[in-house]
Design a protein around this motif. Structure first.
Motif, short mmCIF file in Angstrom:
data_model
loop_
_atom_site.label_atom_id
_atom_site.label_comp_id
_atom_site.label_asym_id
_atom_site.label_seq_id
_atom_site.Cartn_x
_atom_site.Cartn_y
_atom_site.Cartn_z
N HIS B 44 -1.61 -9.94 0.45
CA HIS B 44 -2.96 -10.41 0.92
C HIS B 44 -2.79 -12.09 1.73
O HIS B 44 -3.45 -12.00 2.71
CB HIS B 44 -4.14 -10.39 0.00
CG HIS B 44 -5.12 -11.14 0.59
ND1 HIS B 44 -6.00 -10.70 1.42
CD2 HIS B 44 -5.69 -12.25 -0.02
CE1 HIS B 44 -7.12 -11.52 1.81
NE2 HIS B 44 -6.66 -12.49 0.60
N TYR B 45 -2.44 -12.81 0.71
CA TYR B 45 -2.48 -14.23 1.03
C TYR B 45 -1.38 -14.39 2.39
O TYR B 45 -1.76 -15.32 3.23
CB TYR B 45 -2.05 -15.37 -0.04
CG TYR B 45 -3.06 -15.14 -1.10
CD1 TYR B 45 -4.21 -15.93 -0.84
CD2 TYR B 45 -2.98 -14.32 -2.08
CE1 TYR B 45 -5.21 -16.00 -1.76
CE2 TYR B 45 -4.08 -14.47 -3.05
CZ TYR B 45 -5.12 -15.07 -2.97
OH TYR B 45 -6.20 -15.17 -3.92
N ASP B 46 -0.40 -13.96 2.46
CA ASP B 46 0.56 -14.06 3.60
C ASP B 46 -0.25 -13.56 4.83
O ASP B 46 -0.20 -14.13 5.73
CB ASP B 46 1.87 -13.32 3.23
CG ASP B 46 2.83 -13.96 2.21
OD1 ASP B 46 2.32 -15.17 1.86
OD2 ASP B 46 3.73 -13.13 1.77
N GLN B 119 -5.41 1.35 -4.64
CA GLN B 119 -4.26 1.74 -5.48
C GLN B 119 -3.31 2.17 -4.45
O GLN B 119 -1.92 2.10 -4.59
CB GLN B 119 -4.65 2.73 -6.66
CG GLN B 119 -5.38 1.94 -7.78
CD GLN B 119 -5.86 2.96 -8.56
OE1 GLN B 119 -6.22 4.19 -8.44
NE2 GLN B 119 -6.26 2.28 -10.09
N LYS B 120 -3.67 3.15 -3.63
CA LYS B 120 -2.88 3.74 -2.77
C LYS B 120 -1.99 2.87 -1.85
O LYS B 120 -0.81 2.94 -1.44
CB LYS B 120 -3.50 4.93 -2.07
CG LYS B 120 -3.60 6.27 -2.57
CD LYS B 120 -4.09 7.37 -1.79
CE LYS B 120 -4.20 8.56 -2.65
NZ LYS B 120 -5.16 9.41 -2.04
N ILE B 121 -2.77 1.96 -1.27
CA ILE B 121 -2.30 0.73 -0.59
C ILE B 121 -1.37 0.11 -1.35
O ILE B 121 0.00 -0.25 -0.79
CB ILE B 121 -3.25 -0.26 -0.14
CG1 ILE B 121 -4.28 0.46 1.09
CG2 ILE B 121 -2.79 -1.62 0.41
CD1 ILE B 121 -5.55 -0.44 1.14
N ASP B 122 -1.47 -0.20 -2.72
CA ASP B 122 -0.41 -0.72 -3.51
C ASP B 122 0.83 0.01 -3.49
O ASP B 122 1.88 -0.60 -3.48
CB ASP B 122 -1.10 -1.07 -4.95
CG ASP B 122 -0.22 -1.82 -5.69
OD1 ASP B 122 0.13 -2.99 -5.25
OD2 ASP B 122 0.14 -1.63 -6.80
N ILE B 124 2.14 2.29 -1.38
CA ILE B 124 2.66 2.34 -0.15
C ILE B 124 3.33 0.87 0.10
O ILE B 124 4.49 0.89 0.84
CB ILE B 124 1.78 2.95 1.16
CG1 ILE B 124 2.91 3.44 2.45
CG2 ILE B 124 0.89 2.05 1.57
CD1 ILE B 124 3.24 4.66 2.38
N GLU B 125 2.43 -0.05 -0.39
CA GLU B 125 3.21 -1.44 0.16
C GLU B 125 4.53 -1.63 -0.73
O GLU B 125 5.36 -2.29 -0.07
CB GLU B 125 2.30 -2.87 -0.21
CG GLU B 125 1.29 -2.92 1.03
CD GLU B 125 0.16 -3.83 0.39
OE1 GLU B 125 -0.01 -4.34 -0.89
OE2 GLU B 125 -0.86 -4.21 1.24
N LYS B 126 4.36 -1.28 -1.71
CA LYS B 126 5.93 -1.40 -2.69
C LYS B 126 6.90 -0.88 -1.92
O LYS B 126 7.98 -1.20 -1.93
CB LYS B 126 5.44 -0.83 -3.93
CG LYS B 126 4.83 -2.11 -5.03
CD LYS B 126 4.60 -1.39 -6.23
CE LYS B 126 3.90 -2.28 -7.00
NZ LYS B 126 3.10 -1.80 -8.08
N ALA B 127 6.47 0.40 -1.70
CA ALA B 127 7.61 1.28 -0.80
C ALA B 127 7.99 0.52 0.38
O ALA B 127 9.40 0.38 0.94
CB ALA B 127 7.21 2.62 -0.57
N LEU B 128 7.20 -0.04 1.25
CA LEU B 128 7.52 -0.56 2.55
C LEU B 128 8.40 -1.69 2.04
O LEU B 128 9.27 -2.12 3.08
CB LEU B 128 6.20 -0.96 3.44
CG LEU B 128 5.37 0.29 4.05
CD1 LEU B 128 4.11 -0.56 4.54
CD2 LEU B 128 6.29 0.47 5.03
N GLN B 129 7.98 -2.58 1.26
CA GLN B 129 8.48 -3.70 1.03
C GLN B 129 10.14 -3.59 0.36
O GLN B 129 10.90 -4.55 0.64
CB GLN B 129 8.04 -4.59 -0.25
CG GLN B 129 6.60 -5.19 0.34
CD GLN B 129 6.70 -5.95 1.76
OE1 GLN B 129 7.58 -7.02 1.78
NE2 GLN B 129 6.03 -5.41 2.56
#
Lengths: 204, 181
Positions: B44-46, B119-122, B124-129
């Motif tokens: 979020h901060y980035d 939670q879903k964003i979290d 998918i974000e982990k997968a994207l990263q």
């Protein structure tokens, strides 16, 4: 590389015509592997679409433009400050120069004033024009100190100055040490540039 | 077409000195900028910082925009470039230990109201990263922003074949990662 993704994408996004759609559905019935692959793709795309159009909270959305306007304000204030930098630099140089002169000559300000009174303007002018700064340095600093000063100059100042005002002028200033004639070789803008470079490099 | 006209009017008004027109443009596009940056950075901060950077670029460069492409495409390209540069700088800073890794910031709770979606964003974000930057970029452009390979190719200046290969690998990795969730 078995890439069925384009087919899956077109099917799910309604980009296939009637015949293409029917043909693809028939393929899914015929091939269990393709069917599994398509189901995995659909699951993934469900997660993607669920996380696609999420609104940010009202508070955060409103804070974005407020923060931007604050930054813009700070930026425009910073633009004004550099106009004073040269004035500040000049004051610093005068103060540093005064104290350096006092240290190099081991004299107190009162003693300097009384000495200055004994000379006419032309005599003082002649002395400063012919004064070799390197002699003053050698008298008051040992070899180690001079090499330290030299290395600071080489690392921090010389490259930038050469880039800015050319090697001829810098050689003249720093090698010949004839500081009194600097103004004949560099413009006011160059002087400003030197001050700002010295400040940027935290020499001043 | 109506969108294009609204943007054109807002840009014109801003160039003529109407600051509120810029605010309206910012409000219109800030969420799109935020989400692209957030998916690219996973933080979020980035993303918040990138939003500010992009708005600053728009504020300074809008005068030069000639409407040869849509305003959104232009903003999207700036956001993508800024996000990549931000990640590169962050990598260098972390390598030189300039960023305080110990004090990792926790995302404030009031950014996304819907907790289930957060939670879903979290996830998918982990997968994207976990994807390399090039694969992540194409995956986001293709699936979240629904761009065609031709459009991605125009934005990135890369061949469609190379983009398809990147996307294929990204898709495969993400599917495997989400299977284990």
């Amino acid at each position: 590389m078995n890439n069925n993704e384009e087919k899956f994408f077109s099917y799910l996004h309604g980009q296939m015509n009637y015949e293409e759609k029917k043909e693809f559905e028939l393929e899914l019935i015929k091939s269990a592997d393709l069917n599994n692959e398509f189901n995995d793709y659909k699951k993934l795309m469900n997660i993607v679409s669920e996380t696609k159009n999420i609104n940010l909270s009202k508070d955060y959305s409103e804070s974005i433009i407020t923060e931007f306007r604050n930054r813009l304000e700070i930026k425009s204030t910073k633009k004004i400050i550099p106009n004073f930098r040269y004035a500040i630099a000049s004051v610093i140089i005068i103060v540093v120069g005064y104290f350096s002169f006092s240290v190099l000559n081991k004299e107190t300000p009162d003693e300097i004033n009384s000495i200055l009174k004994e000379y006419s303007y032309d005599e003082l002018n002649s002395i400063t024009k012919n004064y070799d700064f390197s002699i003053g340095l050698e008298k008051n600093f040992n070899d180690n100190d001079i090499s330290k000063i030299d290395s600071i100059y080489k690392q921090n100042v010389s490259v930038n100055l050469i880039e800015s005002i050319g090697s001829k002028a810098t050689d003249y200033i720093f090698v010949n040490n004839n500081v009194a004639d600097v103004n004949e070789y560099i413009s006011d803008n160059d002087v400003d540039l030197i001050y700002s470079q010295l400040i940027d490099k935290q020499i001043l | 077409m109506a969108e294009l006209n609204i943007d054109f009017e807002l840009v014109k008004n801003f160039i003529n000195g109407d600051e509120s027109a810029f605010n309206r443009l910012a409000v219109k596009y800030q969420e799109k900028i935020y989400w692209h940056a957030r998916r690219m950075t996973g933080d979020h901060y980035d993303a918040d910082e990138i939003v500010q950077e992009v708005l600053m670029v728009l504020y300074n460069k809008l005068k030069t925009f000639e409407f040869k492409s849509s305003l959104y495409t232009w903003i999207y390209t700036i956001t993508n470039t800024r996000s990549i540069n931000y990640l590169k700088k962050k990598k260098v800073r972390s390598f030189l230990s300039l960023d305080d890794i110990k004090n990792e910031k926790v995302e404030p709770k009031n950014i996304i109201d819907d907790l289930e979606k957060a939670q879903k964003i979290d996830m998918i974000e982990k997968a994207l990263q976990s994807l390399p930057l090039k694969q992540r970029e194409v995956f986001i452009m293709r699936n979240f922003d629904e761009l065609s390979y031709e459009e991605i190719s125009r934005i990135k200046g890369k061949s469609i074949g190379a983009l398809k290969a990147n996307h294929f690998h990204a898709l495969h990795k993400i599917k495997e990662l989400l299977k284990n969730e």
